[in-house]
Design an enzyme around this catalytic site. Structure first.
Site, PDB file in Angstrom:
ATOM      1  N   GLY A   1      -2.358  -4.709  -5.832  1.00 55.11           N
ATOM      2  CA  GLY A   1      -1.211  -4.277  -5.348  1.00 55.11           C
ATOM      3  C   GLY A   1      -0.356  -5.761  -5.405  1.00 55.11           C
ATOM      4  N   GLY A   2      -0.617  -6.504  -4.270  1.00 54.37           N
ATOM      5  CA  GLY A   2       0.344  -7.989  -3.929  1.00 54.37           C
ATOM      6  C   GLY A   2       0.398  -8.784  -5.198  1.00 54.37           C
TER       7      GLY A   2
ATOM      8  CD1 TRP B   1       4.019  -3.990 -10.067  1.00 49.31           C
ATOM      9  CD2 TRP B   1       6.106  -3.582 -10.605  1.00 49.31           C
ATOM     10  NE1 TRP B   1       4.304  -4.416 -11.055  1.00 49.31           N
ATOM     11  CE2 TRP B   1       5.630  -4.272 -11.554  1.00 49.31           C
ATOM     12  CE3 TRP B   1       7.601  -3.554 -10.399  1.00 49.31           C
ATOM     13  CZ2 TRP B   1       5.900  -4.616 -12.675  1.00 49.31           C
ATOM     14  CZ3 TRP B   1       8.175  -3.847 -11.844  1.00 49.31           C
ATOM     15  CH2 TRP B   1       7.533  -4.337 -12.727  1.00 49.31           C
ATOM     16  CE  LYS B   2       0.213  -1.232  -2.442  1.00 46.14           C
ATOM     17  NZ  LYS B   2      -0.904  -1.713  -1.317  1.00 46.14           N
TER      18      LYS B   2
ATOM     19  CG  HIS C   1      -2.078   4.080  -2.731  1.00 43.37           C
ATOM     20  ND1 HIS C   1      -1.772   3.596  -1.596  1.00 43.37           N
ATOM     21  CD2 HIS C   1      -2.372   3.089  -3.526  1.00 43.37           C
ATOM     22  CE1 HIS C   1      -1.732   2.347  -1.666  1.00 43.37           C
ATOM     23  NE2 HIS C   1      -2.487   1.953  -2.711  1.00 43.37           N
TER      24      HIS C   1
ATOM     25  CD  GLU D   1      -6.136   0.996  -4.234  1.00 45.92           C
ATOM     26  OE1 GLU D   1      -5.901  -0.127  -4.741  1.00 45.92           O
ATOM     27  OE2 GLU D   1      -5.258   1.644  -3.513  1.00 45.92           O
TER      28      GLU D   1
ATOM     29  N   GLY E   1      -4.107  -5.073   1.272  1.00 44.87           N
ATOM     30  CA  GLY E   1      -2.862  -5.808   1.787  1.00 44.87           C
ATOM     31  C   GLY E   1      -3.456  -6.750   3.051  1.00 44.87           C
TER      32      GLY E   1
ATOM     33  CB  SER F   1      -7.370  -8.156  -0.702  1.00 46.98           C
ATOM     34  OG  SER F   1      -6.793  -7.568   0.373  1.00 46.98           O
TER      35      SER F   1
END
Ligand code: 13P
Length: 254
Positions: free
Chosen positions: A233-234, A10-11, A95, A167, A173, A212
């Site tokens: 992520g997003g 979730w960052k 990360h 990653e 992102g 992504s």
């Protein structure tokens, strides 16, 4: 059989109310029988509450970072024991945002990896190259160096209790995803690098792709033989999208 895992990073997003709602929706929609391990990694301050929400469900909990030290005068840090204490099973280490924005070296990441293992957490070791590194043909050199740093501190056998996430920094992102072939090439390289030390361990370690990943591109990435799931992520902030990504993991590979 390798474990297949989809983890949501979730960052630094959302509020307490949003975290609760997101977890409710993921728990309600996740089909634990699909053979995929589903993990959510909220910010530290929400871990305890999310842990309570996840009790008795098939969804697992991870943190986004951990201190390399066991305890003591390390203001602002959170130890592996504390993460275990609030119910975490997983923790991200290395990360690219930690490496780039907070100066975490390969050696520091290796110490965090060891600290997580020492307390029974499953580290998800993140590795990946910058765009300039890829464009200058250095992808394997960079990822080899990141892996070797960890294996210099923790014996290769410890990878039986770990997960690795590739990653590419240029894909995080940005909306630019590595092609399934690019992801597979790097994943095969990672497995080969580990196999040079221990082929059995290499065959068993889950390798996730992150950068992504969306519901629309997950299936083609996860179809590759060395891609065992994703670090999201997003798209992990939208329950429906995240659940669709979990559902895109194919039936178990050998
Ligand atoms: P995005 O899925 O938003 O590109 O982020 C990937 C990532 O950094 C997960 O750890």
């Amino acid at each position: 059989m390798r474990r297949q895992i989809v983890a949501g990073n979730w960052k630094m997003h959302g509020s307490r109310a949003e975290a609760t709602q997101l977890v409710d929706s993921i728990v309600a929609g996740f089909n634990g029988g699909s053979g995929v391990d589903c993990v959510v990694c909220p910010p530290f301050v929400y871990l305890h509450e999310v842990s309570r929400q996840l009790r008795g469900t098939a969804v697992q909990l991870g943190a986004q970072d951990v201190c390399a030290e066991a305890q003591g005068a390390f203001t602002g840090e959170v130890s592996a024991a504390m993460l275990r204490d609030v119910g975490c099973q997983y923790v991200l280490v290395g990360h690219s945002e930690r490496r780039a924005l907070y100066g975490e070296s390969d050696a520091a990441v290796a110490r965090k990896f060891a600290a997580a293992l020492a307390r029974g957490l499953t580290p998800i070791l993140c590795v990946g190259e910058l765009l300039a590194e890829r464009e200058s043909g250095r992808t394997f050199e960079i990822i080899g160096r990141q892996l070797d740093a960890v294996m210099a501190v923790s014996d290769v056998s410890t990878l039986a209790r770990a997960v690795i996430a590739y990653e590419p920094v240029w894909a995080i992102g940005t909306g630019l995803t590595a092609s399934p072939e690019q992801a597979q090439d790097v994943h095969a390289f990672v497995r080969g690098r580990i196999a040079a030390r221990d082929a059995t361990i290499a065959a068993a370690v889950p390798l996730l792709y992150g950068g992504s990943v969306k519901a629309g591109n997950a299936a083609e990435l996860f179809a590759k033989p060395d891609v065992d799931g994703g670090l999201i992520g997003g798209a992990s902030l939208k329950a429906e999208e995240f659940l669709a990504i979990c559902a895109a993991v194919p039936a178990r590979k050998s």
